[in-house]
Design a protein around this motif. Structure first.
Motif, PDB file in Angstrom:
ATOM      1  N   CYS A   8       0.843  -1.201   0.000  1.00 17.42           N
ATOM      2  CA  CYS A   8       0.000   0.000   0.000  1.00 17.42           C
ATOM      3  C   CYS A   8       0.878   1.252   0.000  1.00 17.42           C
ATOM      4  CB  CYS A   8      -0.925  -0.014   1.217  1.00 17.42           C
ATOM      5  SG  CYS A   8      -1.860   1.528   1.423  1.00 17.42           S
ATOM      6  N   ASP A  17      -6.122  -7.046  -0.201  1.00 15.17           N
ATOM      7  CA  ASP A  17      -7.303  -6.247  -0.523  1.00 15.17           C
ATOM      8  C   ASP A  17      -6.864  -4.837  -0.910  1.00 15.17           C
ATOM      9  OD1 ASP A  17      -9.976  -5.895  -0.862  1.00 15.17           O
ATOM     10  OD2 ASP A  17     -10.435  -5.558   1.257  1.00 15.17           O
ATOM     11  N   MET A  19      -6.537  -1.607  -4.249  1.00 14.94           N
ATOM     12  CA  MET A  19      -6.951  -1.048  -5.536  1.00 14.94           C
ATOM     13  C   MET A  19      -5.722  -0.529  -6.261  1.00 14.94           C
ATOM     14  SD  MET A  19     -10.104  -1.161  -6.437  1.00 14.94           S
ATOM     15  CE  MET A  19      -9.922  -0.023  -7.805  1.00 14.94           C
ATOM     16  N   CYS A  21      -4.045   1.785  -9.221  1.00 13.02           N
ATOM     17  CA  CYS A  21      -4.403   2.982  -9.997  1.00 13.02           C
ATOM     18  C   CYS A  21      -4.255   2.695 -11.484  1.00 13.02           C
ATOM     19  CB  CYS A  21      -3.494   4.145  -9.602  1.00 13.02           C
ATOM     20  SG  CYS A  21      -3.921   5.684 -10.444  1.00 13.02           S
ATOM     21  N   SER A  22      -5.169   3.245 -12.278  1.00 13.63           N
ATOM     22  CA  SER A  22      -5.105   3.013 -13.728  1.00 13.63           C
ATOM     23  C   SER A  22      -4.844   4.311 -14.497  1.00 13.63           C
ATOM     24  CB  SER A  22      -6.407   2.381 -14.209  1.00 13.63           C
ATOM     25  OG  SER A  22      -7.508   3.204 -13.873  1.00 13.63           O
ATOM     26  N   THR A  34      -0.690   1.458  -5.441  1.00 11.46           N
ATOM     27  CA  THR A  34      -1.836   0.703  -4.959  1.00 11.46           C
ATOM     28  C   THR A  34      -2.186   1.194  -3.555  1.00 11.46           C
ATOM     29  OG1 THR A  34      -0.363  -1.015  -4.137  1.00 11.46           O
ATOM     30  CG2 THR A  34      -1.343  -1.386  -6.291  1.00 11.46           C
ATOM     31  N   MET A  37      -7.740  -1.045   1.165  1.00 11.87           N
ATOM     32  CA  MET A  37      -9.089  -0.557   1.444  1.00 11.87           C
ATOM     33  C   MET A  37      -9.150   0.240   2.752  1.00 11.87           C
ATOM     34  SD  MET A  37     -10.692  -1.195  -1.140  1.00 11.87           S
ATOM     35  CE  MET A  37     -10.483  -2.178  -2.606  1.00 11.87           C
ATOM     36  N   LEU A  49     -14.493   4.696  -6.116  1.00 10.81           N
ATOM     37  CA  LEU A  49     -14.367   3.254  -6.284  1.00 10.81           C
ATOM     38  C   LEU A  49     -15.486   2.643  -7.113  1.00 10.81           C
ATOM     39  CD1 LEU A  49     -13.015   1.871  -2.904  1.00 10.81           C
ATOM     40  CD2 LEU A  49     -11.856   2.023  -5.091  1.00 10.81           C
ATOM     41  N   ALA A  52     -14.450   2.012 -10.590  1.00 10.66           N
ATOM     42  CA  ALA A  52     -13.496   0.916 -10.733  1.00 10.66           C
ATOM     43  C   ALA A  52     -14.207  -0.430 -10.714  1.00 10.66           C
ATOM     44  CB  ALA A  52     -12.461   0.978  -9.616  1.00 10.66           C
ATOM     45  N   LYS A  53     -15.238  -0.561  -9.874  1.00 14.47           N
ATOM     46  CA  LYS A  53     -15.954  -1.835  -9.787  1.00 14.47           C
ATOM     47  C   LYS A  53     -16.706  -2.125 -11.081  1.00 14.47           C
ATOM     48  CE  LYS A  53     -16.272  -2.263  -4.821  1.00 14.47           C
ATOM     49  NZ  LYS A  53     -16.387  -1.014  -4.036  1.00 14.47           N
ATOM     50  N   TRP A  58      -9.835   3.825 -12.540  1.00 15.51           N
ATOM     51  CA  TRP A  58      -9.822   4.352 -11.181  1.00 15.51           C
ATOM     52  C   TRP A  58      -8.543   5.138 -10.986  1.00 15.51           C
ATOM     53  CZ3 TRP A  58      -6.695   3.268  -6.762  1.00 15.51           C
ATOM     54  CH2 TRP A  58      -7.140   3.897  -5.599  1.00 15.51           C
ATOM     55  N   CYS A  60      -6.101   7.043  -8.386  1.00 19.29           N
ATOM     56  CA  CYS A  60      -5.798   6.969  -6.954  1.00 19.29           C
ATOM     57  C   CYS A  60      -5.729   8.362  -6.321  1.00 19.29           C
ATOM     58  CB  CYS A  60      -4.499   6.207  -6.741  1.00 19.29           C
ATOM     59  SG  CYS A  60      -3.013   7.151  -7.152  1.00 19.29           S
TER      60      CYS A  60
END
Length: 103
Positions: A8, A17, A19, A21-22, A34, A37, A49, A52-53, A58, A60
């Motif tokens: 993280c 767990d 996310m 970044c894109s 990343t 959560m 978020l 992203a789902k 998504w 960051c």
């Protein structure tokens, strides 16, 4: 689950767990940060978020300029102070130093 863990950006812990970044920077480099959560909850970045789902991009908190980690706060204040210095320098140019084009 055999999902890889990633470190993280904020708490620096390995988490399953997370996310990723894109966001693609204008330089052509993709942000590889990343966020776990737990840290996203603290930064209150969950509003982003939902996208992203749904398989959408998504971005960051670091890319959005709302990351609360010490490094991001430091680099944001550095950017602000250098922008401020540029602005002040522009106002303090003496008229004799300015070049005016004479057409």
């Amino acid at each position: 689950s055999n999902r890889k863990s990633r470190r993280c950006h904020v708490c620096k812990e390995q988490k399953i767990d997370f996310m990723p970044c894109s966001y693609w920077h204008v330089t052509g480099n993709q942000c590889k940060k990343t966020f776990c959560m737990g840290c996203l909850k603290e930064i209150d970045a969950f509003s982003h978020l939902d996208n992203a789902k749904d398989g959408k991009d998504w971005h960051c908190p670091a890319c959005l300029g709302i990351c609360t980690c010490p490094n991001c706060i430091r680099s944001r204040s550095r950017e602000r102070s250098s922008r401020e210095k540029e602005r002040q320098a522009a106002f303090h140019i003496r008229p004799s130093k300015r070049r005016f084009r004479e057409d």
